[in-house]
Motif scaffolding. Structure first.
Motif, PDB file in Angstrom:
ATOM      1  N   ASP A  61      84.521 141.681  53.535  1.00 42.56           N
ATOM      2  CA  ASP A  61      83.700 140.899  52.617  1.00 42.56           C
ATOM      3  C   ASP A  61      82.568 141.775  52.093  1.00 42.56           C
ATOM      4  O   ASP A  61      81.733 142.250  52.867  1.00 42.56           O
ATOM      5  CB  ASP A  61      83.124 139.692  53.365  1.00 42.56           C
ATOM      6  N   PRO A  62      82.483 141.988  50.778  1.00 41.76           N
ATOM      7  CA  PRO A  62      81.426 142.865  50.236  1.00 41.76           C
ATOM      8  C   PRO A  62      80.014 142.376  50.534  1.00 41.76           C
ATOM      9  O   PRO A  62      79.079 143.185  50.531  1.00 41.76           O
ATOM     10  CB  PRO A  62      81.697 142.862  48.724  1.00 41.76           C
ATOM     11  N   ILE A  63      79.815 141.065  50.766  1.00 36.33           N
ATOM     12  CA  ILE A  63      78.456 140.573  50.984  1.00 36.33           C
ATOM     13  C   ILE A  63      78.130 140.428  52.471  1.00 36.33           C
ATOM     14  O   ILE A  63      77.040 139.981  52.821  1.00 36.33           O
ATOM     15  CB  ILE A  63      78.245 139.209  50.281  1.00 36.33           C
ATOM     16  N   LEU A  64      79.050 140.812  53.341  1.00 37.19           N
ATOM     17  CA  LEU A  64      78.791 140.736  54.772  1.00 37.19           C
ATOM     18  C   LEU A  64      77.761 141.778  55.172  1.00 37.19           C
ATOM     19  O   LEU A  64      77.691 142.869  54.588  1.00 37.19           O
ATOM     20  CB  LEU A  64      80.095 140.974  55.542  1.00 37.19           C
ATOM     21  N   GLU A  65      76.943 141.457  56.191  1.00 40.69           N
ATOM     22  CA  GLU A  65      75.919 142.398  56.645  1.00 40.69           C
ATOM     23  C   GLU A  65      76.574 143.697  57.103  1.00 40.69           C
ATOM     24  O   GLU A  65      77.676 143.709  57.647  1.00 40.69           O
ATOM     25  CB  GLU A  65      75.117 141.794  57.800  1.00 40.69           C
ATOM     26  N   LEU A  66      75.867 144.809  56.895  1.00 42.41           N
ATOM     27  CA  LEU A  66      76.418 146.127  57.188  1.00 42.41           C
ATOM     28  C   LEU A  66      76.866 146.289  58.648  1.00 42.41           C
ATOM     29  O   LEU A  66      77.948 146.822  58.898  1.00 42.41           O
ATOM     30  CB  LEU A  66      75.402 147.208  56.824  1.00 42.41           C
ATOM     31  N   PRO A  67      76.081 145.858  59.644  1.00 41.03           N
ATOM     32  CA  PRO A  67      76.556 146.007  61.031  1.00 41.03           C
ATOM     33  C   PRO A  67      77.881 145.293  61.275  1.00 41.03           C
ATOM     34  O   PRO A  67      78.748 145.801  61.995  1.00 41.03           O
ATOM     35  CB  PRO A  67      75.429 145.396  61.866  1.00 41.03           C
ATOM     36  N   ALA A  68      78.041 144.108  60.671  1.00 34.60           N
ATOM     37  CA  ALA A  68      79.293 143.380  60.844  1.00 34.60           C
ATOM     38  C   ALA A  68      80.442 144.107  60.147  1.00 34.60           C
ATOM     39  O   ALA A  68      81.566 144.173  60.675  1.00 34.60           O
ATOM     40  CB  ALA A  68      79.148 141.958  60.297  1.00 34.60           C
ATOM     41  N   GLN A  69      80.184 144.652  58.947  1.00 35.26           N
ATOM     42  CA  GLN A  69      81.204 145.432  58.248  1.00 35.26           C
ATOM     43  C   GLN A  69      81.668 146.593  59.121  1.00 35.26           C
ATOM     44  O   GLN A  69      82.868 146.850  59.269  1.00 35.26           O
ATOM     45  CB  GLN A  69      80.634 145.998  56.934  1.00 35.26           C
ATOM     46  N   ARG A  70      80.717 147.290  59.672  1.00 37.31           N
ATOM     47  CA  ARG A  70      81.034 148.466  60.480  1.00 37.31           C
ATOM     48  C   ARG A  70      81.838 148.063  61.731  1.00 37.31           C
ATOM     49  O   ARG A  70      82.801 148.735  62.093  1.00 37.31           O
ATOM     50  CB  ARG A  70      79.745 149.183  60.876  1.00 37.31           C
ATOM     51  N   ALA A  71      81.429 146.959  62.371  1.00 39.28           N
ATOM     52  CA  ALA A  71      82.113 146.531  63.593  1.00 39.28           C
ATOM     53  C   ALA A  71      83.568 146.157  63.303  1.00 39.28           C
ATOM     54  O   ALA A  71      84.479 146.532  64.047  1.00 39.28           O
ATOM     55  CB  ALA A  71      81.370 145.352  64.218  1.00 39.28           C
ATOM     56  N   ILE A  72      83.796 145.426  62.218  1.00 38.35           N
ATOM     57  CA  ILE A  72      85.162 145.023  61.875  1.00 38.35           C
ATOM     58  C   ILE A  72      86.007 146.238  61.507  1.00 38.35           C
ATOM     59  O   ILE A  72      87.150 146.378  61.947  1.00 38.35           O
ATOM     60  CB  ILE A  72      85.145 144.002  60.717  1.00 38.35           C
ATOM     61  N   PHE A  73      85.433 147.116  60.708  1.00 40.02           N
ATOM     62  CA  PHE A  73      86.192 148.303  60.284  1.00 40.02           C
ATOM     63  C   PHE A  73      86.562 149.174  61.478  1.00 40.02           C
ATOM     64  O   PHE A  73      87.701 149.642  61.591  1.00 40.02           O
ATOM     65  CB  PHE A  73      85.369 149.102  59.271  1.00 40.02           C
ATOM     66  N   GLN A  74      85.619 149.397  62.374  1.00 40.52           N
ATOM     67  CA  GLN A  74      85.909 150.223  63.545  1.00 40.52           C
ATOM     68  C   GLN A  74      86.930 149.569  64.458  1.00 40.52           C
ATOM     69  O   GLN A  74      87.813 150.241  65.005  1.00 40.52           O
ATOM     70  CB  GLN A  74      84.607 150.517  64.299  1.00 40.52           C
ATOM     71  N   THR A  75      86.845 148.255  64.619  1.00 43.31           N
ATOM     72  CA  THR A  75      87.805 147.549  65.466  1.00 43.31           C
ATOM     73  C   THR A  75      89.200 147.599  64.872  1.00 43.31           C
ATOM     74  O   THR A  75      90.196 147.674  65.596  1.00 43.31           O
ATOM     75  CB  THR A  75      87.369 146.082  65.654  1.00 43.31           C
ATOM     76  N   SER A  76      89.295 147.546  63.552  1.00 42.08           N
ATOM     77  CA  SER A  76      90.613 147.549  62.902  1.00 42.08           C
ATOM     78  C   SER A  76      91.323 148.883  63.042  1.00 42.08           C
ATOM     79  O   SER A  76      92.548 148.961  62.915  1.00 42.08           O
ATOM     80  CB  SER A  76      90.456 147.210  61.420  1.00 42.08           C
ATOM     81  N   ALA A  77      90.584 149.974  63.278  1.00 44.59           N
ATOM     82  CA  ALA A  77      91.143 151.327  63.400  1.00 44.59           C
ATOM     83  C   ALA A  77      91.786 151.795  62.103  1.00 44.59           C
ATOM     84  O   ALA A  77      92.671 152.660  62.105  1.00 44.59           O
ATOM     85  CB  ALA A  77      92.155 151.393  64.546  1.00 44.59           C
ATOM     86  N   ALA A  78      91.356 151.234  60.970  1.00 40.93           N
ATOM     87  CA  ALA A  78      91.887 151.660  59.673  1.00 40.93           C
ATOM     88  C   ALA A  78      91.327 153.030  59.295  1.00 40.93           C
ATOM     89  O   ALA A  78      90.168 153.342  59.582  1.00 40.93           O
ATOM     90  CB  ALA A  78      91.545 150.640  58.592  1.00 40.93           C
TER      91      ALA A  78
END
Length: 961
Positions: free
Chosen positions: A96-113
């Motif tokens: 989500d482009p409007i999601l807070e940066l820490p949450a963006q980072r946590a999801i991206f890192q968890t996804s292992a993309a």
């Protein structure tokens, strides 16, 4: 299986998503697929541009399945990204482009993309959380003339399609895997239920990271409809409805909080008469919330309410037409199981429960998510294999609900949010629904909070439709009309608007602390006027965690409960140097305490005896014969009533001999009491003692229950000095008057004809120590009579009997003219009895507790008795620990002569060096052992109620210890 779908109107869910899109594009190449602020894109272009992206991904990264992050705006680029990733054999992770940066980072890192697909404007955002190895591709910069032929990639419906991360509003986000078959099934359901087809215009409002975003995408584009992207910049409701009308939208997926916003809006909105279906889900909805929506749509518009979850998509569906909506406060059910799903409701032991009872919602389907991304432990916990070995797995949803007899499901919220308040299991969502039924409440949420004393209490956060908000007094009175006392929040916190996360769900973690301000009550604040009132107000303030308390403020209206009240009494009595009157809690204020008379040792509540009204008919024989002739009652019922009428007119011991003779007759034991006889034997067998159910034991049981039934409905003995004997003494029946005379006039030797005590040394030893005694038992026909005789024959005096079930009967029969609401009446009754019992125990007295037990009851600890699980209330254990009282198990049973045997067992042991919770559990476990042993050896002591309901308790499963 890459074979194309055979027919556009009948999609086969056992295929893959790209083949379905290609099929639609070949049939409808010029049909508009998407519309955004930049213009329209047809299906042929969407198919070609996603092919082009797939070719680039395969050329650069290969065709191995791997996660690809999508950080894209609400435009056609999102659809191109989704289908391009899937055509490349990979699966997407929406961000989500409007999601807070820490949450963006946590999801991206968890996804292992390792790949992010985005656009030029969002590249800086992608770089802010990407690692050095991450490949960032801006879709709007790709060369459209690039070779768009993607290498053939064979997919099946089992291939991963996406990972959707939850919002994480109550905990760490988790990734839910979706395969092609799951999304295709959702597209199929959109066709089957919503009839989405070419010509439909579907509004896309959701964030890309939200599951409904993908649902709207596939439900529309795999069925030939047109997807209209709503600009994220246009947020106000007037703009939204203007846009819906201007674009001639036919299918509307409203955001979660839209209905609440509609209720709060005073200005008129643009009507949307071309919307033919509104799809609702993901929230509880009251019928009155739909009324405003009804005004904006055509009468034939269909509103479809659904239970949807991230692990399955739709579970159920409930449909109403706009012209059928009525402005009621009823909760709109979530409906009936969707095609391919099966629903069950399970109790906390994992056993199915009958319709109408609350339990966990469990779903079985072949379209369940494969599980949670990189979390096999959680997957194994919530997903169970198909018991038949097939592909219809089972999901333990963690949601609670009620399944009606016709299969319609009522949704009652998350089991995760359920809490225990004073031992009762509470679903906060039930309280929220009751609050939302108030015309002045726009939105609310109820959460648990731990007080200074460690007890859990409820906080209600609410946003009113307009200021000023209803007072705390008004809200408590409103809830008291439909909810029990323990479900009324201790505090109400008013906010302009409840905090929400990026998915428009209420963010519980962002709720502010309640503070210490005095609630808004219906009575004006009056400060303490004397030093004594000031000292008492300080006590109240500390207990209730408030800055100030007025002298006319009601203790319960400020958030007090019966447990705090016991502490309050102790502190007040230390200040006053005298006892608080027992009826003080009918209106507990500081001012009332100052004018209260000296306390008496008796409980003073307006208890209405029902004994005086039990035989209202001047000719009961004629009345019952008339009912028999009219076939309103059976002959057996008339005979049992006749036995009772005859025995009541005889001297007690003569009646016992006559009843004993009568129960020995075959017509009685084999006909009138055949069902009771069979259950008696079954229960003894299930307890492992079939020999205990002898013929003699069964006759004793019939005699014992006959004596008990002769007592009529004398529940008011619980709170009267002298107990049963006092009530019997004034009876109009010879049976009971003669029994009281025998008790009062017998000497010690003659007394043994009436009652014999065993194990009295256990009671005497504790009394010699000066400690209070709790006689804990179960409902038995001889129990209350035996306790009254015990008080008569010893220096104990009166013994207070506490029975939650009987107390409820008293409340139902009480004249409530002096108490404002039944809820206040329950609080007053519970608090008065609890405080009185505590006072008796602290002075070394005796209290008898019938620990009411049952199955599926709130606020209990579960222990087995024989082959069945029972729920045990913890009240007697809490009372014992609070007063340092000794708990002595006791039971009473009749003999064939009518004599009562009352047996005191060794005291229950308390466990040192463990916390309060484990002390309570240890006491309850011993009580359960006492019950099982007693019922096994003396089954004739069991009341008819216990026998009747024993086999309704959940059976112990084989794999349970």
């Amino acid at each position: 299986m890459s074979v194309p779908f055979p027919d556009l109107t009948a999609p086969d869910p056992d295929q893959d998503i790209p083949s379905r899109l290609r099929y639609v594009a070949r049939l409808l190449p010029d049909q508009i697929a998407t519309v955004d602020e930049s213009g329209a894109t047809n299906y042929a272009t969407l198919d070609a541009r996603s092919d082009q992206l797939a070719a680039r991904l395969i050329t650069r990264f290969g065709s191995a399945p791997e996660p690809v992050a999508l950080l894209l705006p609400r435009t056609v680029l999102a659809a191109i990204g989704i289908f391009g990733v899937l055509k490349a054999g990979k699966f997407y992770v929406p961000l989500d482009p409007i999601l807070e940066l820490p949450a963006q980072r946590a999801i991206f890192q968890t996804s292992a993309a390792c790949i992010i697909l985005t656009c030029t404007d969002l590249v800086p955002l992608a770089e802010s959380f990407a690692s050095a190895e991450t490949q960032i591709i801006a879709l709007d910069t790709l060369d459209r003339d690039h070779d768009s032929i993607a290498p053939a990639r064979v997919l099946t419906y089992r291939n991963y399609a996406s990972i959707s991360f939850t919002s994480g509003s109550t905990g760490e986000p988790k990734g839910i895997i979706w395969h092609h078959g799951g999304w295709l099934n959702r597209a199929r359901l959109h066709f089957v239920y919503d009839h989405i087809a070419p010509g439909d215009r579907v509004a896309q409002f959701f964030s890309a990271a939200f599951v409904p975003y993908s649902s709207a995408t596939f439900g529309t584009l795999l069925n030939g409809g047109t997807l209209y992207y709503h600009s994220a910049r246009a947020r106000a409701l007037p703009e939204l409805f203007d846009w819906l009308d201007a674009q001639a939208i036919t299918i509307f997926f409203p955001p979660v909080n839209l209905l609440h916003d509609l209720l709060a809006l005073d200005q008129p909105l643009k009507k949307i008469p071309r919307v033919r279906a509104i799809l609702l889900g993901g929230q509880t909805i009251l019928a009155r919330e739909l009324v405003r929506l009804k005004e904006l749509v055509a009468p034939e518009c269909v509103l479809s309410h659904r239970l949807s979850m991230s692990e399955l998509s739709w579970v159920t569906r409930y449909v109403i037409r706009a012209d059928d909506i009525k402005p009621t406060t009823e909760l709109v059910p979530v409906g009936y199981a969707c095609d391919g799903n099966a629903i069950a409701i399970l109790d906390e032991h994992g056993d199915p429960i009958p319709p109408g009872q609350l339990g966990q919602i469990v779903v079985q389907s072949r379209y369940l998510s494969p599980g949670y991304w990189n979390n096999s432990e959680l997957t194994a916990t919530k997903f169970l294999p198909d018991p038949t070995g097939g592909d219809r797995r089972i999901l333990l949803t963690g949601d609670v609900g009620v399944l009606r007899a016709d299969g319609c499901l009522e949704y009652h919220g998350r089991r995760d949010y359920m809490v225990k308040i004073r031992g009762y299991r509470v679903e906060p969502e039930a309280i929220e629904s009751a609050l939302l039924a108030h015309a002045e409440i726009q939105e609310c949420v109820v959460t648990p909070s731990q007080g200074r004393d460690g007890a859990t209490r409820l906080l209600a956060y609410l946003a009113p439709r307009a200021l000023p908000a209803p007072s705390t007094s008004a809200l408590r009175d409103w809830l008291a009309q439909t909810l029990p006392a323990y479900m009324i929040p201790a505090r109400f916190v008013v906010l302009p608007r409840l905090p929400r996360n990026s998915n428009d769900k209420i963010d519980r973690r962002a709720l502010p602390p309640p503070g210490r301000a005095r609630p808004e009550l219906d009575v004006p604040f009056v400060a303490p006027r004397t030093d004594l009132e000031t000292r008492l107000a300080q006590i109240w303030s500390e207990l209730l965690d408030l800055d100030e308390v007025g002298v006319h403020d009601n203790f319960f209206a400020l958030g007090g409960d019966s447990l705090l009240a016991m502490n309050l009494v102790l502190q007040i009595e230390n200040v006053l140097g005298r006892q608080v009157p027992s009826d003080y809690f009918r209106n507990p204020t500081i001012a009332g305490l100052m004018s209260a008379p000296t306390a008496s040792n008796e409980i003073s509540l307006p208890i209405a005896s029902r004994a005086n009204h039990f035989y209202a008919s001047p000719n009961p024989w004629q009345q019952r014969l008339a009912r028999l002739c009219a076939r309103q009652v059976s002959l057996g019922t008339i005979l049992r009533w006749a036995i009772r009428e005859v025995s009541l007119r005889l001297d007690f011991f003569l009646a016992v001999r006559w009843l004993t003779w009568w129960f020995a007759q075959p017509i009685c034991s084999n006909t009138l009491y055949r069902s009771e006889r069979e259950k008696f034997k079954r229960m003894a067998t299930s307890l492992g003692s079939p020999d205990a159910a002898s013929e003699n034991a069964f006759r004793i049981r019939m005699l014992s229950n006959a004596i008990w039934m002769n007592a009529g409905q004398w529940q008011d003995y619980l709170l009267k000095p002298g107990g049963f004997l006092n009530v019997m003494r004034n009876s109009r029946h010879r049976f009971w008057r003669s029994f009281v005379r025998a008790v009062e006039q017998s000497n010690e030797r003659e007394r043994e004809r009436i009652i014999i005590f065993g194990g009295m040394e256990h009671l005497q030893n504790v009394r010699a120590q000066g400690r209070g005694v709790i006689l804990v038992s179960y409902h038995s026909p001889a129990g209350s009579i035996a306790t009254s005789i015990l008080a008569q024959y010893t220096d104990i005096g009166s013994i207070l009997t506490i029975s939650p079930a009987a107390a409820n009967w008293l409340i139902e029969s009480e004249d409530s003219a002096h108490i404002q609401t039944p809820n206040a009446q329950q609080i007053a009754m519970a608090t008065t009895i609890a405080v009185h019992g505590q006072r008796i125990l602290q002075t070394g007295g005796i209290v008898q507790v019938y620990n009411d037990i049952g199955g599926h009851e709130p606020g209990t600890l579960a222990f087995p008795i024989g082959e069945h699980m029972y729920d045990f209330k913890t009240g007697f254990a809490e009372l014992a620990l609070a007063t340092n009282a000794v708990v002595i198990p006791v039971y009473a049973a009749h003999e064939i002569t009518g004599r009562i045997r009352m047996e005191f067992l060794p005291p229950l042991q308390t466990r040192a060096n463990v916390d309060h919770k484990h002390q309570v559990r240890h006491l309850i476990a011993q009580y359960a052992q006492f019950l099982e042993h007693t019922w096994r050896t003396v089954p004739e002591s069991i009341s008819w109620y216990i026998l009747q309901h024993h086999f309704e308790r959940p059976e112990i499963r084989v794999n349970e210890s």
